[in-house]
Design a protein around this motif. Structure first.
Motif, PDB file in Angstrom:
ATOM      1  N   ASP A   1      -2.169   7.626   6.655  1.00 38.78           N
ATOM      2  CA  ASP A   1      -3.436   7.632   5.920  1.00 38.78           C
ATOM      3  C   ASP A   1      -3.282   6.798   4.658  1.00 38.78           C
ATOM      4  O   ASP A   1      -2.405   7.064   3.830  1.00 38.78           O
TER       5      ASP A   1
ATOM      6  N   SER B   1       0.648  10.987   8.692  1.00 38.51           N
ATOM      7  CA  SER B   1      -0.120  12.101   9.256  1.00 38.51           C
ATOM      8  C   SER B   1       0.422  12.541  10.610  1.00 38.51           C
ATOM      9  O   SER B   1       0.285  13.716  10.979  1.00 38.51           O
TER      10      SER B   1
ATOM     11  N   ARG C   1       0.842  -1.191   0.000  1.00 44.49           N
ATOM     12  CA  ARG C   1       0.000   0.000   0.000  1.00 44.49           C
ATOM     13  C   ARG C   1       0.880   1.245   0.000  1.00 44.49           C
ATOM     14  O   ARG C   1       1.968   1.253   0.575  1.00 44.49           O
TER      15      ARG C   1
ATOM     16  N   ARG D   1       5.212  10.532   1.718  1.00 44.88           N
ATOM     17  CA  ARG D   1       4.594   9.324   1.172  1.00 44.88           C
ATOM     18  C   ARG D   1       5.452   8.138   1.566  1.00 44.88           C
ATOM     19  O   ARG D   1       6.682   8.191   1.453  1.00 44.88           O
TER      20      ARG D   1
ATOM     21  N   GLY E   1       0.859   5.157   1.376  1.00 53.66           N
ATOM     22  CA  GLY E   1       0.190   5.946   2.397  1.00 53.66           C
ATOM     23  C   GLY E   1       0.909   7.258   2.618  1.00 53.66           C
ATOM     24  O   GLY E   1       2.007   7.476   2.103  1.00 53.66           O
ATOM     25  N   THR E   2       0.274   8.121   3.397  1.00 55.94           N
ATOM     26  CA  THR E   2       0.870   9.413   3.728  1.00 55.94           C
ATOM     27  C   THR E   2       0.934   9.537   5.244  1.00 55.94           C
ATOM     28  O   THR E   2      -0.077   9.344   5.934  1.00 55.94           O
TER      29      THR E   2
ATOM     30  N   SER F   1      -5.586   5.753   1.673  1.00 55.47           N
ATOM     31  CA  SER F   1      -6.865   5.903   0.948  1.00 55.47           C
ATOM     32  C   SER F   1      -8.011   6.282   1.879  1.00 55.47           C
ATOM     33  O   SER F   1      -9.106   5.726   1.811  1.00 55.47           O
ATOM     34  N   GLY F   2      -7.729   7.199   2.792  1.00 52.55           N
ATOM     35  CA  GLY F   2      -8.759   7.686   3.692  1.00 52.55           C
ATOM     36  C   GLY F   2      -8.919   6.905   4.970  1.00 52.55           C
ATOM     37  O   GLY F   2      -9.717   7.277   5.830  1.00 52.55           O
ATOM     38  N   THR F   3      -8.173   5.819   5.134  1.00 51.70           N
ATOM     39  CA  THR F   3      -8.230   5.006   6.348  1.00 51.70           C
ATOM     40  C   THR F   3      -6.945   5.199   7.143  1.00 51.70           C
ATOM     41  O   THR F   3      -5.841   5.101   6.596  1.00 51.70           O
ATOM     42  N   ALA F   4      -7.092   5.474   8.434  1.00 52.75           N
ATOM     43  CA  ALA F   4      -5.921   5.646   9.297  1.00 52.75           C
ATOM     44  C   ALA F   4      -5.421   4.287   9.752  1.00 52.75           C
ATOM     45  O   ALA F   4      -6.192   3.465  10.254  1.00 52.75           O
TER      46      ALA F   4
END
Length: 356
Positions: free
Chosen positions: A26, A11, A6, A49, A8-9, A28-31
């Protein structure tokens, strides 16, 4: 063979301990909660990223239920100086080169080149990583003993994964960590368990060594398919090097699985079948009659030693790290922790010439 990848970024940064950083990422919008080893990947910052391996997280693994940071692809770390020629996690995408204490070029090579004897040093052997703090709790005065953890590679490979090791070091309970085989990240790196024990003794000055795998015991519910088999091999290594093997039993009166009630089949197999050398198998006096039938198969091969546990519960409660085994704390599985602490007490008393 499956790896779930995956992007992710980052946060936020969460907890941090020696060698590891916990992150909120994060995806795709899921932590998700991710773990990074900065020595391997560089240090992520919020907004970076990151490339993640989410396999353990997707499987819902207890000990290893993190997403793991594989790389920070847009901000690669600078090339490090190559410290040595010992490659750990060999031929995996994240193989790491370290300076082995036992390799040529190491400042400890001359000490270890001909080292062949532990001089009777007690070596406490345990199945699970959760035994480490409990063994230390059994040592009467850690300011007078130098206790070194020698980590096998049956569980986590990076020693950095263990929050317990970091906290025990900070509290002054643990003098050092030696990573052996494919494991890495200790104060010293070695090729084998044998040189790991010798390095603990002759380089770090250990008076007691504790041998166990890293976090993340692997078991399959079969007689031989569990990573704790290596506990028996550790008994052999300690004995052949002139150490005094002390076998810590995996005991429980709370585990819902029959194969782990009383003395676990892991201990019976590792010490009863794999260990060819004689060890002191420690039974706490509180449970000696309860465990009598369970330890009977070990009596022919080993010295079954009954050790008093008075004061050990208080010592366990004073432990600087949370005690937990298979998700159970001290009150939920007191038998496990008392039995393990009794092994530490026995090793401690051997240094004073006692035999309990």
């Amino acid at each position: 063979m499956v790896i779930t990848w995956r992007n992710g970024t980052v946060s936020a940064t969460r907890r941090e301990w020696h060698g590891a950083v916990e992150l909120d990422v994060d995806v795709s919008g899921t932590a998700v909660c991710a773990l990074c080893y900065p020595a391997l990947t560089g240090r992520p910052e919020p907004g970076d990223r990151v490339l993640l391996n989410t396999t353990a997280l997707d499987l819902g693994l207890g000990t290893g239920g993190y997403a793991l940071v594989v790389a920070i692809p847009d901000r690669l770390p600078p090339d490090p100086p190559l410290p040595g020629h010992l490659v750990k996690a060999r031929y995996t995408p994240l193989q790491a080169t370290v300076l082995g204490a036992d390799e040529q070029g190491s400042p400890h090579h001359d000490v270890l080149r001909d080292a062949d004897d532990l001089g009777g040093m007690p070596v406490v052997v345990a199945d699970l990583h959760s035994a480490l703090p409990a063994v230390l709790a059994g040592v009467s005065d850690l300011t007078q003993r130098t206790v070194v953890y020698v980590m096998q590679d049956g569980g986590a490979l990076p020693a950095w994964f263990s929050r317990s090791c970091a906290a025990l070091r900070d509290a002054g309970w643990l003098a050092g960590v030696v990573t052996t085989g494919q494991s890495f990240g200790g104060d010293l790196e070695t090729v084998t368990l044998h040189t790991g024990l010798l390095a603990a003794k002759h380089v770090l000055g250990a008076s007691i060594a504790v041998v166990a795998q890293g976090p993340g015991n692997l078991g399959t519910g079969t007689r031989w398919g569990f990573s704790g088999v290596s506990a028996g091999e550790a008994v052999n290594a300690a004995a052949v090097l002139g150490g005094r093997p002390v076998a810590s039993l995996r005991v429980s009166d709370a585990d819902p699985r029959d194969r782990h009630r009383g003395v676990s089949h892991h201990s019976l197999t590792a010490y009863g079948r794999v260990a060819l050398a004689r060890a002191d198998v420690v039974v706490p006096d509180t449970y000696d009659s309860w465990l009598a039938a369970s330890v009977a198969p070990l009596r022919e091969r080993h010295n079954v030693v009954t050790v008093p546990v008075e004061g050990l519960e208080q010592a366990l409660r004073a432990c600087p790290v949370p005690l937990s085994t298979m998700g159970r704390g001290l009150d939920a599985d007191l038998a496990y922790f008392l039995t393990t602490a009794a092994a530490g007490r026995h090793a401690d008393r051997l240094l004073d010439g006692g035999s309990d």
